[in-house]
Design an enzyme around this catalytic site. Structure first.
Site, PDB file in Angstrom:
ATOM      1  N   THR A  37      26.856  49.442  27.497  1.00  0.00           N
ATOM      2  CA  THR A  37      26.293  48.146  27.868  1.00  0.00           C
ATOM      3  C   THR A  37      24.805  48.298  28.172  1.00  0.00           C
ATOM      4  OG1 THR A  37      26.558  48.181  30.294  1.00  0.00           O
ATOM      5  CG2 THR A  37      28.506  47.591  28.969  1.00  0.00           C
ATOM      6  N   ASP A  58      25.234  42.083  32.621  1.00  0.00           N
ATOM      7  CA  ASP A  58      24.530  42.032  33.898  1.00  0.00           C
ATOM      8  C   ASP A  58      25.599  42.181  34.973  1.00  0.00           C
ATOM      9  OD1 ASP A  58      23.262  41.377  36.274  1.00  0.00           O
ATOM     10  OD2 ASP A  58      22.068  39.761  35.399  1.00  0.00           O
ATOM     11  N   TYR A 150      17.677  53.004  49.009  1.00  0.00           N
ATOM     12  CA  TYR A 150      18.401  53.564  47.862  1.00  0.00           C
ATOM     13  C   TYR A 150      19.476  54.531  48.356  1.00  0.00           C
ATOM     14  CZ  TYR A 150      19.411  56.244  43.643  1.00  0.00           C
ATOM     15  OH  TYR A 150      20.056  56.862  42.604  1.00  0.00           O
ATOM     16  N   LYS A 154      23.656  54.378  47.754  1.00  0.00           N
ATOM     17  CA  LYS A 154      24.470  55.452  47.187  1.00  0.00           C
ATOM     18  C   LYS A 154      25.497  55.986  48.194  1.00  0.00           C
ATOM     19  CE  LYS A 154      23.035  55.482  43.003  1.00  0.00           C
ATOM     20  NZ  LYS A 154      23.939  55.102  41.895  1.00  0.00           N
ATOM     21  N   VAL A 183      17.859  64.326  37.661  1.00  0.00           N
ATOM     22  CA  VAL A 183      18.152  64.364  36.230  1.00  0.00           C
ATOM     23  C   VAL A 183      16.969  63.766  35.479  1.00  0.00           C
ATOM     24  CG1 VAL A 183      19.761  63.642  34.410  1.00  0.00           C
ATOM     25  CG2 VAL A 183      20.616  64.132  36.717  1.00  0.00           C
ATOM     26  N   THR A 185      15.260  61.544  33.478  1.00  0.00           N
ATOM     27  CA  THR A 185      15.349  60.227  32.853  1.00  0.00           C
ATOM     28  C   THR A 185      14.076  59.441  33.173  1.00  0.00           C
ATOM     29  OG1 THR A 185      16.298  59.067  34.768  1.00  0.00           O
ATOM     30  CG2 THR A 185      17.849  60.233  33.322  1.00  0.00           C
TER      31      THR A 185
END
Length: 286
Positions: A37, A58, A150, A154, A183, A185
């Site tokens: 997605t 979404d 954040y 998590k 990671v 990204t």
């Protein structure tokens, strides 16, 4: 309609350059048909060029999730072997300078998104004896500076995921929480221009804050990360928490063996809080 015996993995948040894209490619490599997605505003060309089926989603909107569910059922015949709740966003700011409206948007994606996905897909997951994979973070374990909101999203995901694991066990649905390290990204790109508010108590560290949001951390390659996460998710008895990625072993060891306040000392040094304290004392004297 899918061929009999085909296995399917649905992965949210598969924008170009991210973890989701790497996971989708790895599931395909393992002969599991990925269903990716992307946001309705995002391009899916990188997925179609790789031969991966994708749909717009979404996770903050019920209608979008229900439309996806209808498409998935039509594609798979009502089967779903793996659901990976990967979609997420970040928000970098000091706790005292936090714009709560920004945090509400982040929680809507990072924690309420997975909740919505499981709520609306739970019947398909139970009928398939599926595995649910929730992508967490070492930020949900340690008090990483400038990431309080954040981190909180998590940490909430971790605890929700752990409780979900217990509740879904009677239905033979497995729940795997990934405690991700750093990671490689483009996840941090949306925060690169973020600055401290004017007159913030943290203004003495404004330069350091800018350097932090523009940092290039030492990371684990996202494709190596995907190989390990996918491998764990396909086990008949995956671990409850699977730690993987740069710095995850270090965090795991300290979290298990050291007092909670060990991070106070470590992060104080990393983020130059001596400078902040000296400046604050001078201003108070002046």
């Amino acid at each position: 309609m899918a061929q009999r015996g085909t296995k399917f993995a649905l992965i949210t948040g598969c924008g170009q350059g991210g973890i989701g894209e790497a996971l989708a490619l790895e599931y395909a490599h393992r002969n599991i048909s990925p269903i990716a997605t992307v946001l309705p505003t995002e391009s899916s060309q990188h997925l179609s060029e790789a031969g991966i089926v994708s749909f717009p989603l979404d996770v903050t909107k019920k209608e979008s999730i229900l439309a996806l569910k209808e498409s998935v059922i039509q594609l798979t015949g009502g089967r779903l072997d793996v659901l990976v709740n990967n979609a997420g966003i970040c928000y970098t700011m000091t706790a005292i300078d936090t714009d709560v409206s920004e945090v509400q948007k982040m929680f809507d994606v990072n924690i309420f998104g997975p909740m919505r996905m499981v709520h609306h897909f739970h019947d398909v997951l139970i009928e398939s004896g599926a595995t649910i994979v929730n992508i967490g973070s070492i930020g949900g374990v340690i008090p990483y500076v400038y990431g309080s909101s954040y981190n909180a999203s998590k940490a909430a995901l971790h605890h929700w995921s752990s409780t979900l694991r217990v509740e879904m066990a009677p239905f033979d649905v497995k729940v795997l929480t990934i405690i991700s390290g750093e990671v490689g990204t483009n996840f941090l790109k949306t925060d690169k221009e973020r600055t401290l508010p004017e007159n913030s108590y943290f203004s003495p560290l404004a330069t350091e804050f800018t350097q932090h949001v523009q940092r290039v951390p030492v990371t684990t390659d996202r494709f190596v990360y995907a190989q390990n996460v996918v491998s764990e998710s396909l086990k008949s008895a995956p671990r409850a928490w699977f730690w993987y990625g740069s710095a995850s072993l270090f965090v795991r060891l300290l979290d298990a063996l050291a007092p909670r306040t060990i991070w106070d000392r470590i992060l104080w040094g990393w983020f130059k809080f001596d400078k902040l304290k000296r400046t604050h004392r001078l201003l108070r004297k002046g």
